[in-house]
Enzyme design. Structure first.
Site, PDB file in Angstrom:
ATOM      1  CB  THR A  28    -102.619  75.099  49.923  1.00 33.54           C
ATOM      2  OG1 THR A  28    -101.470  75.627  50.617  1.00 33.54           O
ATOM      3  CG2 THR A  28    -103.177  76.254  49.016  1.00 33.54           C
ATOM      4  N   GLY A  29    -105.745  74.866  49.504  1.00 35.17           N
ATOM      5  CA  GLY A  29    -106.799  74.640  48.352  1.00 35.17           C
ATOM      6  C   GLY A  29    -107.897  74.627  49.017  1.00 35.17           C
ATOM      7  N   GLY A  82    -104.936  68.213  50.246  1.00 37.32           N
ATOM      8  CA  GLY A  82    -105.578  67.552  49.010  1.00 37.32           C
ATOM      9  C   GLY A  82    -104.719  67.205  48.171  1.00 37.32           C
ATOM     10  CB  ALA A  83    -104.066  64.865  45.877  1.00 39.20           C
ATOM     11  CG  ASP A  84    -103.883  69.286  41.741  1.00 32.48           C
ATOM     12  OD1 ASP A  84    -104.693  69.985  41.878  1.00 32.48           O
ATOM     13  OD2 ASP A  84    -102.772  69.762  42.129  1.00 32.48           O
ATOM     14  CE  LYS A  94     -99.778  68.117  47.924  1.00 26.12           C
ATOM     15  NZ  LYS A  94    -101.233  68.989  48.064  1.00 26.12           N
ATOM     16  N   GLY A  96    -101.535  72.392  41.731  1.00 26.15           N
ATOM     17  CA  GLY A  96    -102.246  73.125  40.956  1.00 26.15           C
ATOM     18  C   GLY A  96    -102.805  74.629  41.608  1.00 26.15           C
ATOM     19  CD  GLU A 103     -99.509  72.175  48.573  1.00 22.95           C
ATOM     20  OE1 GLU A 103    -100.761  72.681  48.341  1.00 22.95           O
ATOM     21  OE2 GLU A 103     -99.009  71.512  47.586  1.00 22.95           O
ATOM     22  CE  LYS A 121    -109.852  67.050  42.342  1.00 24.12           C
ATOM     23  NZ  LYS A 121    -109.510  67.952  43.397  1.00 24.12           N
TER      24      LYS A 121
END
Length: 223
Positions: A28-29, A82-84, A94, A96, A103, A121
């Site tokens: 997601t994102g 993705g990753a924060d 993760k 956000g 996830e 990141k």
């Protein structure tokens, strides 16, 4: 290149990890959206996926990709997300986008986790980005107090002035002020607290590969 261009770069680079005839896991994102939109570039058609959010599901279906219920799938060939924040061991923070529970479930089903992110990141110690925790609504205040005892400032995430509801009907608590020096230990501890659905530390479900968008191109990190 700006951040949007870097996201596009790593989204397209992740296509190399998609194998024909397999079911993929999709996160997601905004960076993942770049990956999803790039899928038609493949020389074969991706026909089935498991998605970690309603938003990603809608985008996949727009491309004619069947989104399967996770309960109908035994395993996934790869999970792209993705990753924060991600550290130099492949541990991630993760959530956000408030999809951390789905996830983590999807990541656990996958043979390989490929993280796609821009170079901002990559961190040495996670915790500058607020740590998201999905909680059962009735437990939110108690969990906020527990984080205070750990030295963290936890607040309930709001949307339009009301507590944000996840796709699972939970609330999100965001925690500031925690330097996450031992991700495996902290993930295990928080997950035991009554009322916690999922903590946004991905240490048990760490990345095996990170495709990092940099000014000089995509850098591949393996863990």
């Amino acid at each position: 290149m700006n951040q949007d261009q870097l996201k596009q770069l790593v989204g397209e680079a992740a296509l190399a990890y998609v194998q024909p005839g397999t079911i993929i896991g999709v996160g997601t994102g905004s960076t993942v959206n770049c990956f999803i939109r790039a899928l038609p570039q493949l020389p074969f058609k991706v026909t089935q996926a498991v998605s970690s959010s309603e938003a990603s599901t809608a985008l996949l279906r727009e491309l004619g990709i069947e989104v399967l219920d996770a309960n109908a799938v035994e395993k996934l060939s790869v999970y792209i997300d993705g990753a924060d924040e991600i550290d130099h061991q492949g541990f991630m923070l993760k959530g956000g986008g408030a999809a951390l529970t789905r996830e983590k479930i999807t990541a656990a089903m996958s043979a390989q986790f490929v993280c796609i992110a821009d170079e901002s990141k990559l961190v040495h110690t996670m915790g500058t980005f607020p740590l998201p925790v999905e909680v059962i609504p009735m437990a939110a205040a108690a969990i906020i107090r527990r984080f205070a005892r750990l030295g963290g400032l936890a607040t309930l995430r709001l949307k339009d002035g009301k507590p944000l509801l996840t796709d699972n009907g939970g609330h999100i608590v965001d925690v500031r002020g925690l330097g996450i020096t031992n991700p495996l230990h902290l993930e295990a501890e928080i997950n035991q607290w009554p009322g916690v659905v999922t903590v946004g530390i991905f240490a048990q479900q760490k990345a095996q590969v990170c495709l990092l968008g940099t000014a000089t191109g995509v850098k591949t990190l393996k863990f």
